[in-house]
Design a protein around this motif. Structure first.
Motif, PDB file in Angstrom:
ATOM      1  N   CYS A 191     -27.806   5.104 -27.432  1.00 54.52           N
ATOM      2  CA  CYS A 191     -26.967   6.156 -28.016  1.00 54.52           C
ATOM      3  C   CYS A 191     -27.369   6.392 -29.466  1.00 54.52           C
ATOM      4  CB  CYS A 191     -25.493   5.775 -27.923  1.00 54.52           C
ATOM      5  SG  CYS A 191     -24.852   5.669 -26.243  1.00 54.52           S
ATOM      6  N   ALA A 196     -26.568  10.164 -30.239  1.00 54.79           N
ATOM      7  CA  ALA A 196     -25.456  10.581 -29.377  1.00 54.79           C
ATOM      8  C   ALA A 196     -24.193   9.908 -29.884  1.00 54.79           C
ATOM      9  CB  ALA A 196     -25.740  10.189 -27.935  1.00 54.79           C
ATOM     10  N   ASP A 200     -18.423  12.275 -29.058  1.00 54.54           N
ATOM     11  CA  ASP A 200     -18.902  13.337 -28.162  1.00 54.54           C
ATOM     12  C   ASP A 200     -19.038  12.840 -26.733  1.00 54.54           C
ATOM     13  OD1 ASP A 200     -19.039  15.118 -30.278  1.00 54.54           O
ATOM     14  OD2 ASP A 200     -21.172  14.772 -30.648  1.00 54.54           O
ATOM     15  N   LEU A 201     -19.493  11.592 -26.581  1.00 60.31           N
ATOM     16  CA  LEU A 201     -19.604  11.015 -25.243  1.00 60.31           C
ATOM     17  C   LEU A 201     -18.227  10.820 -24.625  1.00 60.31           C
ATOM     18  CD1 LEU A 201     -22.440   8.439 -25.959  1.00 60.31           C
ATOM     19  CD2 LEU A 201     -22.600  10.406 -24.404  1.00 60.31           C
ATOM     20  N   ARG A 204     -17.028  13.856 -23.374  1.00 64.57           N
ATOM     21  CA  ARG A 204     -17.959  14.377 -22.373  1.00 64.57           C
ATOM     22  C   ARG A 204     -18.508  15.747 -22.783  1.00 64.57           C
ATOM     23  NH1 ARG A 204     -15.200  14.546 -17.020  1.00 64.57           N
ATOM     24  NH2 ARG A 204     -13.289  14.755 -18.216  1.00 64.57           N
ATOM     25  N   ASN A 210     -26.736  14.234 -26.341  1.00 64.83           N
ATOM     26  CA  ASN A 210     -26.279  13.564 -25.123  1.00 64.83           C
ATOM     27  C   ASN A 210     -27.210  13.859 -23.958  1.00 64.83           C
ATOM     28  OD1 ASN A 210     -24.139  12.578 -26.560  1.00 64.83           O
ATOM     29  ND2 ASN A 210     -22.598  13.933 -25.654  1.00 64.83           N
ATOM     30  N   GLY A 262     -27.718  16.705 -18.813  1.00 59.99           N
ATOM     31  CA  GLY A 262     -26.578  16.224 -19.588  1.00 59.99           C
ATOM     32  C   GLY A 262     -25.230  16.589 -19.010  1.00 59.99           C
ATOM     33  N   LEU A 265     -22.159  14.489 -17.403  1.00 57.52           N
ATOM     34  CA  LEU A 265     -20.961  14.043 -18.115  1.00 57.52           C
ATOM     35  C   LEU A 265     -19.706  14.700 -17.556  1.00 57.52           C
ATOM     36  CD1 LEU A 265     -22.342  14.087 -21.755  1.00 57.52           C
ATOM     37  CD2 LEU A 265     -21.501  12.058 -20.552  1.00 57.52           C
TER      38      LEU A 265
END
Length: 292
Positions: A191, A196, A200-201, A204, A210, A262, A265
């Motif tokens: 990450c 990333a 934000d992860l 999602r 990401n 991506g 997510l």
């Protein structure tokens, strides 16, 4: 009063899987022990992951499950709660001398899942994640090789590569499901390398960072799968064909993860009937490559 008979045959597979489990391609004599191993692992996974139990309740049940494993290994009659799992497993242990430490490794991984989800710790780097896969996935492949009578350092290493790749593919497939449940397997070092951001992860968000992170992790899983793929040529007949489809199932999921760039997510890619012909064609190509 008559004591209910303990089952010696595992129930049919009902969970969605990316690969065949004890299918018609599997040698008929090995379908019962393979189904028993699968039921043992799937039930433990459900204890660790399904329903509304608290972490303390999950850990207590996994400890009881481990205690039951060692009891049936010692010859005890399975308790009613899990007789449908441990009856067939005990029969497989007796008839095929399954390596018990590999079964115990699976349980240690499920315990780790509960603890890491409870503590929201995740995985620091790929080495830590690989250690988890060594216990959560690789034992299944080694148990199957034991049943097939295939041994040797090369075969074991290739089996480990395939099983780890399948586990990683499942992680990147399930991001949209796992992150909202407070669990994911994205290594913090990766990450950071791709910038990333955790926020934000967690939300999602399909950011460029990401997307690059997920594509890189998918490529890692693909490399491992291709490293292990030559193992298909060491398994005879139906077993070799089933493994070809397992390999192609994992690669097809990675294709779908890559295509989403991506967006896995928020969207969980799955294998459908429309993928069957492509996977079969690729499995046949693996056979032709061996002849060449």
């Amino acid at each position: 009063m008559n004591t209910p008979a303990v089952p010696t045959t595992a129930a049919a597979v009902t969970h969605y899987e990316n690969f065949p489990v004890a299918s018609w391609l599997c040698p008929p004599a090995l379908r019962p022990p393979i189904a028993a191993i699968y039921a043992f692992a799937r039930t433990a996974d459900d204890i660790a992951d399904e329903g509304d139990a608290t972490p303390a309740e999950r850990l207590a049940d996994l400890q009881a499950y481990a205690t039951e494993l060692h009891a049936v290994v010692a010859g005890a009659t399975p308790v009613p709660r899990w007789a449908s799992v441990f009856g067939p497993l005990q029969h497989a242990l007796r008839t095929h001398q399954l390596p018990v430490p590999l079964l115990a490794d699976l349980l240690s991984a499920f315990v780790q899942d509960v603890e890491k989800t409870r503590d929201a710790t995740g995985y620091a780097d790929r080495a830590e994640l690989l250690d988890y896969c060594r216990r959560s996935a690789n034992p299944v492949g080694r148990l199957l090789l034991h049943l097939y009578g295939v041994q040797g350092p090369s075969a074991l290493a290739q089996s480990d590569a395939i099983c780890t790749a399948l586990q990683l593919a499942n992680f990147w497939q399930d991001l949209s499901v796992d992150i909202p449940r407070g669990r994911h397997y994205l290594p913090r070092s990766d990450c950071s390398a791709h910038q990333a951001h955790p926020a934000d992860l967690a939300a999602r968000q399909c950011t460029p960072e990401n997307a690059r992170l997920i594509l890189d992790l998918s490529a890692w899983a693909r490399r491992l799968m291709l490293e292990g793929a030559p193992l298909v040529h060491q398994l005879p007949g139906r077993a070799g064909w089933e493994l070809r489809l397992v390999v192609q199932g994992g690669l097809r999921i990675l294709d779908k993860v890559d295509a989403l760039r991506g967006a896995s997510l928020t969207t969980r890619p799955v294998i459908g009937l429309g993928d069957a012909a492509l996977m079969l064609g690729r499995a046949l190509a693996m056979r032709r490559q061996r002849r060449a």
